[in-house]
Design a protein around this motif. Sequence first.
Motif, PDB file in Angstrom:
ATOM      1  N   UNK A  21       0.700  -1.098   0.092  1.00  0.00           N
ATOM      2  CA  UNK A  21      -0.172   0.068  -0.007  1.00  0.00           C
ATOM      3  C   UNK A  21       0.862   1.404  -0.020  1.00  0.00           C
ATOM      4  N   UNK A  22       2.129   1.235   0.905  1.00  0.00           N
ATOM      5  CA  UNK A  22       2.654   2.507   0.803  1.00  0.00           C
ATOM      6  C   UNK A  22       3.649   2.617  -0.361  1.00  0.00           C
ATOM      7  N   UNK A  23       3.909   1.621  -1.112  1.00  0.00           N
ATOM      8  CA  UNK A  23       4.912   1.717  -2.159  1.00  0.00           C
ATOM      9  C   UNK A  23       4.130   1.937  -3.395  1.00  0.00           C
ATOM     10  N   UNK A  24       2.954   1.398  -3.514  1.00  0.00           N
ATOM     11  CA  UNK A  24       2.145   1.647  -4.837  1.00  0.00           C
ATOM     12  C   UNK A  24       1.774   3.243  -4.949  1.00  0.00           C
ATOM     13  N   UNK A  25       1.334   3.820  -3.805  1.00  0.00           N
ATOM     14  CA  UNK A  25       0.949   5.289  -3.972  1.00  0.00           C
ATOM     15  C   UNK A  25       2.065   5.925  -3.097  1.00  0.00           C
ATOM     16  N   UNK A  26       3.190   5.839  -3.395  1.00  0.00           N
ATOM     17  CA  UNK A  26       4.138   6.710  -2.398  1.00  0.00           C
ATOM     18  C   UNK A  26       4.215   8.203  -2.398  1.00  0.00           C
ATOM     19  N   UNK A  59      -2.649   7.810   7.962  1.00  0.00           N
ATOM     20  CA  UNK A  59      -1.958   7.822   6.817  1.00  0.00           C
ATOM     21  C   UNK A  59      -2.239   6.340   5.887  1.00  0.00           C
ATOM     22  N   UNK A  60      -2.166   5.520   6.458  1.00  0.00           N
ATOM     23  CA  UNK A  60      -2.301   4.128   6.013  1.00  0.00           C
ATOM     24  C   UNK A  60      -3.911   3.968   5.457  1.00  0.00           C
ATOM     25  N   UNK A  61      -4.714   4.527   6.467  1.00  0.00           N
ATOM     26  CA  UNK A  61      -6.178   4.190   6.136  1.00  0.00           C
ATOM     27  C   UNK A  61      -6.502   4.967   4.658  1.00  0.00           C
ATOM     28  N   UNK A  62      -5.943   6.079   4.751  1.00  0.00           N
ATOM     29  CA  UNK A  62      -6.314   6.987   3.522  1.00  0.00           C
ATOM     30  C   UNK A  62      -5.655   6.355   2.537  1.00  0.00           C
ATOM     31  N   UNK A  63      -4.493   5.942   2.519  1.00  0.00           N
ATOM     32  CA  UNK A  63      -3.960   5.331   1.347  1.00  0.00           C
ATOM     33  C   UNK A  63      -4.537   4.063   0.902  1.00  0.00           C
ATOM     34  N   UNK A  64      -5.182   3.079   1.772  1.00  0.00           N
ATOM     35  CA  UNK A  64      -5.638   2.009   1.484  1.00  0.00           C
ATOM     36  C   UNK A  64      -6.924   2.111   0.876  1.00  0.00           C
ATOM     37  N   UNK A  65      -7.647   3.246   1.440  1.00  0.00           N
ATOM     38  CA  UNK A  65      -8.872   3.723   0.529  1.00  0.00           C
ATOM     39  C   UNK A  65      -8.549   4.131  -0.922  1.00  0.00           C
ATOM     40  N   UNK A  66      -7.521   4.929  -1.019  1.00  0.00           N
ATOM     41  CA  UNK A  66      -7.018   5.168  -2.468  1.00  0.00           C
ATOM     42  C   UNK A  66      -6.832   3.885  -3.477  1.00  0.00           C
ATOM     43  N   UNK A  67      -6.083   2.975  -2.669  1.00  0.00           N
ATOM     44  CA  UNK A  67      -5.892   1.702  -3.229  1.00  0.00           C
ATOM     45  C   UNK A  67      -6.985   0.956  -3.790  1.00  0.00           C
ATOM     46  N   UNK A  68      -8.047   0.759  -2.839  1.00  0.00           N
ATOM     47  CA  UNK A  68      -9.214   0.254  -3.084  1.00  0.00           C
ATOM     48  C   UNK A  68     -10.055   0.913  -4.080  1.00  0.00           C
ATOM     49  N   UNK A  69     -10.058   2.256  -3.930  1.00  0.00           N
ATOM     50  CA  UNK A  69     -10.854   2.750  -5.365  1.00  0.00           C
ATOM     51  C   UNK A  69      -9.893   2.788  -6.698  1.00  0.00           C
ATOM     52  N   UNK A  70      -8.871   2.574  -6.772  1.00  0.00           N
ATOM     53  CA  UNK A  70      -7.780   2.367  -7.683  1.00  0.00           C
ATOM     54  C   UNK A  70      -7.365   3.908  -8.378  1.00  0.00           C
TER      55      UNK A  70
END
Length: 75
Positions: A21-26, A59-70
């Motif tokens: 999660x942290x790496x795909x949307x750094x 921070x991780x929660x927001x990034x996880x949401x962004x990853x989930x939404x693509x």
Amino acid sequence: FSLVIYRLFVAWDPQVPVFRTLGTNALAAYIVGGWTEDWVKLMLPGPWWASFLVFFAMTWGVLRLLEWRGWYLRL
């Protein structure tokens, strides 16, 4: 030392969801981390470890949401 750690990660190739999660949307992590850091410092005085846990979870929660939404920020 950092090259040795990097080499271990390349050879081992762990599939840890937090790292993915942290790496795909750094870039988004960098931006969101700055915002959440300011907010946590302002709203949550206390021991450093509690502030860090809240900062990391937000921070991780927001990034996880962004990853989930693509949604990814890229240059």
